[in-house]
Write an enzyme that holds these catalytic residues in place. Structure first.
Site, PDB file in Angstrom:
ATOM      1  N   SER A   1       0.832  -1.195   0.000  1.00  0.00           N
ATOM      2  CA  SER A   1       0.000   0.000   0.000  1.00  0.00           C
ATOM      3  C   SER A   1       0.879   1.263   0.000  1.00  0.00           C
ATOM      4  O   SER A   1       1.689   1.451  -0.900  1.00  0.00           O
ATOM      5  CB  SER A   1      -0.956  -0.040   1.190  1.00  0.00           C
ATOM      6  OG  SER A   1      -1.946   0.946   1.080  1.00  0.00           O
TER       7      SER A   1
ATOM      8  N   HIS B   1      -8.054  -4.874  -0.681  1.00  0.00           N
ATOM      9  CA  HIS B   1      -6.908  -4.102  -0.223  1.00  0.00           C
ATOM     10  C   HIS B   1      -6.534  -4.485   1.211  1.00  0.00           C
ATOM     11  O   HIS B   1      -7.377  -4.527   2.102  1.00  0.00           O
ATOM     12  CB  HIS B   1      -7.198  -2.604  -0.280  1.00  0.00           C
ATOM     13  CG  HIS B   1      -5.977  -1.777  -0.016  1.00  0.00           C
ATOM     14  ND1 HIS B   1      -5.017  -1.565  -0.976  1.00  0.00           N
ATOM     15  CD2 HIS B   1      -5.528  -1.164   1.106  1.00  0.00           C
ATOM     16  CE1 HIS B   1      -4.046  -0.840  -0.455  1.00  0.00           C
ATOM     17  NE2 HIS B   1      -4.326  -0.601   0.810  1.00  0.00           N
TER      18      HIS B   1
ATOM     19  N   ASP C   1     -10.122  -3.627  -5.134  1.00  0.00           N
ATOM     20  CA  ASP C   1      -9.201  -2.636  -4.561  1.00  0.00           C
ATOM     21  C   ASP C   1      -9.143  -1.430  -5.483  1.00  0.00           C
ATOM     22  O   ASP C   1      -8.915  -1.577  -6.692  1.00  0.00           O
ATOM     23  CB  ASP C   1      -7.809  -3.273  -4.409  1.00  0.00           C
ATOM     24  CG  ASP C   1      -6.775  -2.342  -3.798  1.00  0.00           C
ATOM     25  OD1 ASP C   1      -7.135  -1.240  -3.346  1.00  0.00           O
ATOM     26  OD2 ASP C   1      -5.584  -2.727  -3.783  1.00  0.00           O
TER      27      ASP C   1
END
Length: 408
Positions: free
Chosen positions: A191, A378, A348
């Site tokens: 991320s 995610h 995501d």
């Protein structure tokens, strides 16, 4: 008695209403994801209340909640030695895996945790367990960086932290101390950590003074651009947990210490409209109509405003900085990047960032493995142990570690 039953029924109904959100049938463990999302939303609401009362910044409060429930001390096992130290003033947690008798020098991964540049820690259970597994299964040294977070620091201080810690680690005497092979060091992150890893890779690629080069980079559902919040994945997953679109846009604004008044305008791409000259030269570098396959673009249409709000990029020029948005880097910067692994998830908002970066890297001649999970969401890779154990979390982690084992 009857009134108690009515009250209990009402409370159960309210709880179910709060927890339930419509999810695609293909997502992994949907009810478990709903519960995880409800827990995170509750923590966010508590932190927002604390902020409203003037007791603390909402991100500090939210991170306190996250870390309080998940912090883990540097506990070593029979297989992995875990220590907390600092590299050139930056806190790190080092995981030393078991040595192989036939290999006196170990390989190594510098890992950068996610959390929107504002949340989480190298010392919480999720990342401690991931790095422990990596160290043990790869017989490697894993350096997990505890970089400083928003709102204590803003862009580009997070990049400075990971660059400083990694440069320190790559010094010959430090590699020797940890018995690390200088030719087998990689960088990785998930991320926002994937964003920092990509920025680190690009910066090291251009650093002629750096003797030890990185062998691989592995980016897990990375954040790579802030120019277009209407890619197909942003449109498809705008309300999907655990990272809805408006939350991701707010993380970007927080990262740059910007104005929340800009969030709604950014969601509809007013910050990169056709009349914003600063963005015109960069649009081709993330033209998803050409970078994404038709299986991804489907019937989605680009959102390109004719007139927008040029004040946004004038006040937050960092939005167009390749250090914050590695996807918009020059082709010459991409050409000499190391072998790359990119993991993406169908459910995501950041899916297309990763796919477009893979395409740009391939066009620059970089060897890329794109590992896509149709039932992934995610953040899933860190959710591998009870009670937040997801089948796709275990599969993504295994696939990621397998790639590192084969390529590092």
């Amino acid at each position: 008695m009857r009134s108690s039953c009515v009250l209990l029924t009402a409370l159960v109904a309210l709880a179910a209403y709060y927890i339930y959100i419509p999810l695609p049938s293909s997502v992994s463990d949907p009810w478990k994801l709903m519960l995880l999302d409800a827990t995170f939303r509750s923590a966010q609401q508590v932190s927002n209340l604390i902020h409203f009362l003037g007791l603390s910044h909402h991100l500090l409060a939210l991170n306190f909640i996250i870390v309080s429930f998940g912090k883990k001390s540097a506990w070593s096992s029979a297989q992995v030695k875990v220590t907390d130290t600092d590299f050139d003033g930056v806190e790190v947690r080092v995981f030393e895996g078991p040595p192989k008798p036939e290999e006196p020098l170990k390989r190594s991964v510098v890992y950068i945790h996610g959390g929107g540049w504002a949340l989480a820690s190298a010392k919480i259970r999720y990342y401690d367990e991931l790095c422990t597994a990596m160290a043990e299964e790869l017989n490697a040294v894993i350096v997990s960086i505890e970089y400083r977070l928003v709102p204590k620091v803003y862009f580009p201080e997070q990049i400075h932290d990971v660059v400083r810690a990694t440069k320190y680690f790559l010094q010959p005497e430090v590699l020797h101390k940890y018995s690390v092979d200088p030719g087998r060091v990689g960088i990785s992150g998930d991320s926002a950590g994937g964003n920092l890893a990509a920025a680190l890779g690009q910066q090291f690629n251009q650093d002629t003074n750096l003797k030890n080069k990185l062998k691989v980079q592995a980016l897990i559902y990375p954040v790579l651009q802030a120019l277009d919040f209407n890619t197909p994945s942003y449109q498809q997953n705008m309300n999907t947990p655990i990272l809805p679109r408006y939350v991701m846009v707010k993380y970007w604004v927080d990262y740059f210490n910007g104005n929340y008044d800009f969030v709604q305008a950014m969601i509809v791409n007013n910050h990169t409209s056709l009349d914003v000259d600063e963005a015109s030269a960069l649009r081709a570098r993330l033209n998803w109509t050409s970078l994404l396959p038709t299986s991804i673009t489907k019937n989605y249409k680009p959102v390109m405003q004719t007139t927008g709000n040029s004040r946004i990029v004038q006040e937050i020029p960092q939005l167009l900085d390749a250090r914050s948005a590695p996807l918009i880097a020059d082709q010459e910067v991409l050409q000499h990047l190391p072998k790359t692994y990119i993991l993406t998830c169908e459910h995501d908002v950041l899916r297309d960032d990763g796919i477009m970066y893979a395409k740009r890297l391939e066009s620059a001649g970089v060897e890329v493995t794109l590992d896509h999970f149709e039932d992934g969401f995610h953040g899933c890779m860190i959710f591998t142990s009870w009670p937040t154990n997801f089948s796709v979390g275990i599969r993504t982690r295994n696939s990621y570690i397998k790639w590192l084992d084969q390529n590092l």
